[in-house]
Scaffold this motif. Structure first.
Motif, PDB file in Angstrom:
ATOM      1  N   VAL A  87      11.905   0.690 -27.047  1.00 13.99           N
ATOM      2  CA  VAL A  87      12.486  -0.098 -25.953  1.00 13.99           C
ATOM      3  C   VAL A  87      12.621   0.769 -24.705  1.00 13.99           C
ATOM      4  O   VAL A  87      13.178   1.869 -24.763  1.00 13.99           O
ATOM      5  N   PHE A  88      12.080   0.261 -23.611  1.00 13.81           N
ATOM      6  CA  PHE A  88      12.270   0.986 -22.351  1.00 13.81           C
ATOM      7  C   PHE A  88      12.790   0.054 -21.269  1.00 13.81           C
ATOM      8  O   PHE A  88      12.492  -1.132 -21.253  1.00 13.81           O
ATOM      9  N   THR A  89      13.629   0.619 -20.394  1.00 11.13           N
ATOM     10  CA  THR A  89      14.030  -0.117 -19.200  1.00 11.13           C
ATOM     11  C   THR A  89      13.255   0.477 -18.033  1.00 11.13           C
ATOM     12  O   THR A  89      12.842   1.636 -18.075  1.00 11.13           O
ATOM     13  N   TYR A  90      13.061  -0.325 -17.016  1.00 13.10           N
ATOM     14  CA  TYR A  90      12.377   0.122 -15.811  1.00 13.10           C
ATOM     15  C   TYR A  90      13.328  -0.252 -14.688  1.00 13.10           C
ATOM     16  O   TYR A  90      13.541  -1.438 -14.435  1.00 13.10           O
ATOM     17  N   GLN A  91      13.982   0.731 -14.098  1.00 15.01           N
ATOM     18  CA  GLN A  91      15.083   0.417 -13.184  1.00 15.01           C
ATOM     19  C   GLN A  91      15.014   1.213 -11.897  1.00 15.01           C
ATOM     20  O   GLN A  91      14.607   2.380 -11.908  1.00 15.01           O
ATOM     21  N   PRO A  96      15.558  -6.825 -11.674  1.00 16.03           N
ATOM     22  CA  PRO A  96      15.360  -7.567 -10.440  1.00 16.03           C
ATOM     23  C   PRO A  96      14.935  -6.556  -9.368  1.00 16.03           C
ATOM     24  O   PRO A  96      15.367  -5.424  -9.394  1.00 16.03           O
ATOM     25  N   GLY A  97      14.100  -6.962  -8.466  1.00 18.44           N
ATOM     26  CA  GLY A  97      13.569  -6.042  -7.457  1.00 18.44           C
ATOM     27  C   GLY A  97      12.068  -6.203  -7.397  1.00 18.44           C
ATOM     28  O   GLY A  97      11.513  -7.097  -8.036  1.00 18.44           O
ATOM     29  N   CYS A  98      11.402  -5.340  -6.633  1.00 17.55           N
ATOM     30  CA  CYS A  98       9.942  -5.463  -6.490  1.00 17.55           C
ATOM     31  C   CYS A  98       9.260  -5.471  -7.854  1.00 17.55           C
ATOM     32  O   CYS A  98       8.292  -6.187  -8.078  1.00 17.55           O
ATOM     33  N   SER A  99       9.773  -4.646  -8.772  1.00 17.39           N
ATOM     34  CA  SER A  99       9.092  -4.515 -10.062  1.00 17.39           C
ATOM     35  C   SER A  99       9.556  -5.555 -11.070  1.00 17.39           C
ATOM     36  O   SER A  99       9.292  -5.429 -12.258  1.00 17.39           O
ATOM     37  N   VAL A 100      10.238  -6.608 -10.607  1.00 13.05           N
ATOM     38  CA  VAL A 100      10.566  -7.721 -11.512  1.00 13.05           C
ATOM     39  C   VAL A 100       9.274  -8.280 -12.101  1.00 13.05           C
ATOM     40  O   VAL A 100       9.252  -8.797 -13.224  1.00 13.05           O
ATOM     41  N   PHE A 101       8.194  -8.142 -11.346  1.00 12.42           N
ATOM     42  CA  PHE A 101       6.902  -8.673 -11.812  1.00 12.42           C
ATOM     43  C   PHE A 101       6.141  -7.682 -12.699  1.00 12.42           C
ATOM     44  O   PHE A 101       4.956  -7.871 -12.948  1.00 12.42           O
ATOM     45  N   ALA A 102       6.822  -6.644 -13.162  1.00 12.85           N
ATOM     46  CA  ALA A 102       6.154  -5.678 -14.053  1.00 12.85           C
ATOM     47  C   ALA A 102       5.463  -6.384 -15.213  1.00 12.85           C
ATOM     48  O   ALA A 102       4.438  -5.924 -15.707  1.00 12.85           O
ATOM     49  N   TYR A 103       6.034  -7.520 -15.613  1.00 13.08           N
ATOM     50  CA  TYR A 103       5.430  -8.243 -16.755  1.00 13.08           C
ATOM     51  C   TYR A 103       4.096  -8.886 -16.395  1.00 13.08           C
ATOM     52  O   TYR A 103       3.399  -9.378 -17.272  1.00 13.08           O
ATOM     53  N   HIS A 104       3.742  -8.880 -15.132  1.00  8.47           N
ATOM     54  CA  HIS A 104       2.382  -9.316 -14.775  1.00  8.47           C
ATOM     55  C   HIS A 104       1.362  -8.228 -15.073  1.00  8.47           C
ATOM     56  O   HIS A 104       0.158  -8.478 -15.044  1.00  8.47           O
ATOM     57  N   TYR A 105       1.845  -7.021 -15.311  1.00 11.41           N
ATOM     58  CA  TYR A 105       0.936  -5.875 -15.464  1.00 11.41           C
ATOM     59  C   TYR A 105       0.993  -5.237 -16.843  1.00 11.41           C
ATOM     60  O   TYR A 105      -0.036  -4.890 -17.399  1.00 11.41           O
ATOM     61  N   MET A 152       8.094  -8.355 -22.901  1.00  6.16           N
ATOM     62  CA  MET A 152       9.031  -7.993 -21.830  1.00  6.16           C
ATOM     63  C   MET A 152      10.044  -9.111 -21.601  1.00  6.16           C
ATOM     64  O   MET A 152       9.726 -10.281 -21.810  1.00  6.16           O
ATOM     65  N   ALA A 153      11.224  -8.715 -21.160  1.00  5.47           N
ATOM     66  CA  ALA A 153      12.248  -9.713 -20.825  1.00  5.47           C
ATOM     67  C   ALA A 153      12.997  -9.266 -19.591  1.00  5.47           C
ATOM     68  O   ALA A 153      13.316  -8.088 -19.449  1.00  5.47           O
ATOM     69  N   GLU A 154      13.290 -10.209 -18.727  1.00  4.72           N
ATOM     70  CA  GLU A 154      14.004  -9.857 -17.492  1.00  4.72           C
ATOM     71  C   GLU A 154      15.479  -9.597 -17.796  1.00  4.72           C
ATOM     72  O   GLU A 154      16.044 -10.131 -18.735  1.00  4.72           O
ATOM     73  N   SER A 155      16.054  -8.750 -16.972  1.00  5.48           N
ATOM     74  CA  SER A 155      17.464  -8.410 -17.132  1.00  5.48           C
ATOM     75  C   SER A 155      18.195  -8.720 -15.834  1.00  5.48           C
ATOM     76  O   SER A 155      17.600  -8.724 -14.772  1.00  5.48           O
ATOM     77  N   ALA A 156      19.491  -8.963 -15.947  1.00  9.26           N
ATOM     78  CA  ALA A 156      20.297  -9.094 -14.726  1.00  9.26           C
ATOM     79  C   ALA A 156      20.387  -7.716 -14.074  1.00  9.26           C
ATOM     80  O   ALA A 156      20.207  -6.692 -14.730  1.00  9.26           O
ATOM     81  N   PRO A 189       0.839  -1.198   0.000  1.00  6.60           N
ATOM     82  CA  PRO A 189       0.000   0.000   0.000  1.00  6.60           C
ATOM     83  C   PRO A 189       0.876   1.252   0.000  1.00  6.60           C
ATOM     84  O   PRO A 189       1.864   1.311   0.737  1.00  6.60           O
ATOM     85  N   GLY A 190       0.537   2.199  -0.852  1.00 13.80           N
ATOM     86  CA  GLY A 190       1.281   3.456  -0.895  1.00 13.80           C
ATOM     87  C   GLY A 190       2.509   3.436  -1.780  1.00 13.80           C
ATOM     88  O   GLY A 190       3.171   4.453  -1.964  1.00 13.80           O
ATOM     89  N   CYS A 191       2.846   2.278  -2.349  1.00 14.83           N
ATOM     90  CA  CYS A 191       4.018   2.152  -3.229  1.00 14.83           C
ATOM     91  C   CYS A 191       3.782   2.911  -4.544  1.00 14.83           C
ATOM     92  O   CYS A 191       2.667   2.962  -5.048  1.00 14.83           O
ATOM     93  N   GLY A 192       4.860   3.494  -5.074  1.00 17.28           N
ATOM     94  CA  GLY A 192       4.726   4.273  -6.298  1.00 17.28           C
ATOM     95  C   GLY A 192       4.670   3.449  -7.572  1.00 17.28           C
ATOM     96  O   GLY A 192       4.229   3.933  -8.621  1.00 17.28           O
ATOM     97  N   HIS A 193       5.121   2.193  -7.530  1.00 15.29           N
ATOM     98  CA  HIS A 193       5.204   1.391  -8.768  1.00 15.29           C
ATOM     99  C   HIS A 193       3.869   1.301  -9.498  1.00 15.29           C
ATOM    100  O   HIS A 193       3.808   1.454 -10.712  1.00 15.29           O
TER     101      HIS A 193
END
Lengths: 251, 350
Positions: A88-92, A50-59, A64-68, A20-24
């Motif tokens: 192409v965009f990165t989300y970091q 990698p990180g909380c938004s690793v699951f961005a591809y659920h949304y 999308m492809a995961e990166s190291a 709750p309250g997260c900006g992602h």
């Protein structure tokens, strides 16, 4: 009745897993609105970190492809070079883009790669539990700076956007926040501009977004919004840091 | 042509559309060849990356977008690429990685060595995975195996490593290219190119469910079994009546061949088994020889790495001797001949 608000077409019908309250989730929403409005769903390729938004591809309902960790800009470079028609965009996050991926980010910007980095600055490592990030404010308490960040030992919060603005290959850099309706609107406008500069093939673009992490900041969502205004923006002032898209157009 | 340039030309003819590299001796001629020749080709890209890590991640990106992509380096640089290779293996993406290896550990030397055998054949990065590893022993074979590497990578959706060494990369030999570069290299059908007329695609491994990842590991290993069955390759040399079999790969096999020819002239019945695929290792072929002879001499330019695979293959059935020179020392054929002769007579052969 007229429908005035609905789920963007490129936002999948999944419940956000964010705290709750997260900006992602706000940023995902804004980006998918833009992907719809700019008609990018069939051209966009996103690189979540990698990180909380690793699951961005659920949304995001785009390829999308995961990166190291930290390598987003290099992966995006490979995709864009192999398939220039893509947007192409990165989300970091800050640890990703401004610590472990500093080299990849700086050199992609310097080469003027036609990619867009969405840089989420929440001043901590979120998913790993709130450790010090390169953007952690001085005296800010984190799990690895339990007595506050001592800049004499741990260095200063790094202003990555200002560093990147020095590079000739970067054409558009803006810092925004998602802690108020006005700032959310500005964020959307900034990302639109960044995507447009990529569509126009001008060079590297980046939008840094100050984003609340109430869980790791040990605050409630409202306090976290206020903390961005009171503390974060003093170190990381909002606004356009670099825009040479007009000059580039004139070339 | 130098071995390094031959790899570049063979890669272009195999339809490679993306080369991403970082300078390191002794493979710079390959990077330079691609800068001169690949960068000029329509639809192709060459990037001198900021690091080996960035280079392998660019390969990962280009492979995601469906084109044939490669990188090259030498030992210390290959260590840096391991993160990316693990991701390529996990995401089942084809790629070709050339290691013109040099003496180690550490910064080591720039002279030819074979001390990266373990790293290449055991995956090299984190996690349970394998790469196909090809070990050429001449410039012609470097060219041929480069083409084969791209085909194998696509067929099995797997990273393929060409394990050469500084000597192979630098030496000049005549080479014949058997293919012309394709006009329109094909794009892989499962590439990320935007969700046009199809649902969006996700390429990833991260999961919060261990059983999902376990399933990925099983599926990778089923494919590895298939590769073992279909692609294991080795060369044999004068083995029909051999009482002592030398097992060597790459440039060491080249040196051993000279030694074996001289041993034959002296009347010693010596032959050679040369694994061309280091992974999968030709264990079956080694076991076959154990039915005919008891004695094996493994010769490597390291402290003894492939020798472990030979021993595993033999399951205690043969007598395995080892001779190795690490650190970038390149033994001469006469030195290897002395070792062959010593073991030959000591074991009372003849």
């Amino acid at each position: 009745m007229k429908k005035v608000y609905s789920r963007p077409k490129s936002l999948k019908r999944n419940h956000f897993h964010y705290c709750p309250g997260c900006g992602h989730s706000i940023i995902h929403r804004v980006m998918t609105e833009l992907i719809d409005e700019m008609d990018l769903q069939d051209k966009a390729i996103g690189i979540p970190p990698p990180g909380c938004s690793v699951f961005a591809y659920h949304y995001f309902d785009v390829d999308m492809a995961e990166s190291a960790h930290g390598r987003g800009a290099a992966v995006a470079t490979g995709i864009k070079r192999a398939y220039p028609e893509a947007i192409v965009f990165t989300y970091q996050g800050d640890g990703d883009l401004a610590a472990i991926g500093t080299a990849e980010t700086i050199h992609a910007a310097n080469r003027g790669e036609k990619i867009t980095a969405i840089f989420i600055n929440n001043a901590v490592y979120g998913m790993t539990g709130g450790q010090m990030a390169p953007t952690t404010l001085s005296d800010q308490k984190t799990t690895t700076t339990p007595y506050g960040r001592d800049v004499k030992l741990e260095g200063y919060p790094i202003r990555m956007s200002e560093i990147l603005a020095l590079l000739k290959g970067a054409v558009y850099i803006e810092r925004t926040a998602v802690n108020s309706p006005t700032n959310i609107r500005r964020t959307k406008k900034a990302i639109r501009k960044a995507f447009q500069s990529q569509i126009d093939n001008l060079g590297f673009s980046l939008v840094e977004i100050l984003s609340p992490c109430p869980t790791n900041w040990r605050m409630n969502p409202l306090e976290s919004w206020q903390w961005i205004d009171k503390e974060m923006t003093r170190e990381f002032p909002l606004g356009v840091i670099k825009d040479i898209t007009g000059e580039k157009n004139a070339d | 042509m130098t071995g390094n340039s031959a790899v570049g030309e063979a890669a272009i003819r195999a339809g490679c559309q993306g080369y991403f590299g970082y300078p390191i001796t002794p493979q710079n001629e390959l990077t330079e060849y691609m800068a001169a020749h690949l960068s000029r080709r329509r639809g192709c890209s060459f990037v001198q990356a900021e690091s080996e890590i960035a280079a392998i991640n660019m390969v990962y990106g280009a492979s995601l977008a469906g084109v044939r992509a490669m990188t090259s380096s030498s030992s210390p640089g290959i260590s840096l690429k391991q993160e990316g290779i693990s991701y390529l293996a996990a995401c089942e993406l084809p790629a070709v990685i050339v290691n013109m290896s040099r003496g180690g550990p550490g910064l080591g030397s720039i002279s030819a060595a074979q001390s990266d055998y373990f790293q290449a054949t055991r995956g090299g990065g984190h996690g349970d995975y394998r790469c196909i590893v090809l070990a050429p022993s001449s410039v012609q074979e470097l060219a041929d195996l480069t083409h084969r590497a791209f085909d194998l990578a696509d067929r099995y959706q797997i990273p393929v490593i060409i394990l050469g060494d500084g000597m192979l990369g630098q030496m000049m030999e005549p080479v014949e290219f058997k293919h012309e570069a394709p006009e329109e290299p094909p794009v892989r059908s499962n590439a990320l190119r935007g969700a046009k007329g199809r649902p969006s695609r996700i390429i990833k491994t991260f999961t919060s469910k261990p059983t999902e990842l376990e399933e990925l590991n099983w599926s990778l290993f089923r494919r590895y079994q298939l590769i073992k069955k279909e692609e294991t390759t080795c060369e044999t040399f004068l083995v029909e009546d051999a009482e002592l079999i030398v097992v060597a790969f790459g440039i060491a096999a080249r040196i051993a061949k000279g030694a074996i020819k001289n041993a034959r002239t002296a009347g010693l019945r010596v032959g050679m088994l040369r694994p061309v695929t280091l992974w999968p290792f030709p264990a079956e072929a080694v076991r076959e020889f154990a039915k005919r002879t008891k004695y094996f001499l493994v010769f490597e330019m390291n402290m003894g790495q492939m020798v472990e695979d030979v021993r595993l293959a033999l399951e205690g059935k043969g007598e395995v001797f080892f001779y190795g020179r690490p650190g970038g020392v390149i033994p001469t054929p006469s030195e290897v001949l002395r070792v062959i002769s010593r073991h030959y007579y000591q074991e009372g052969l003849r």
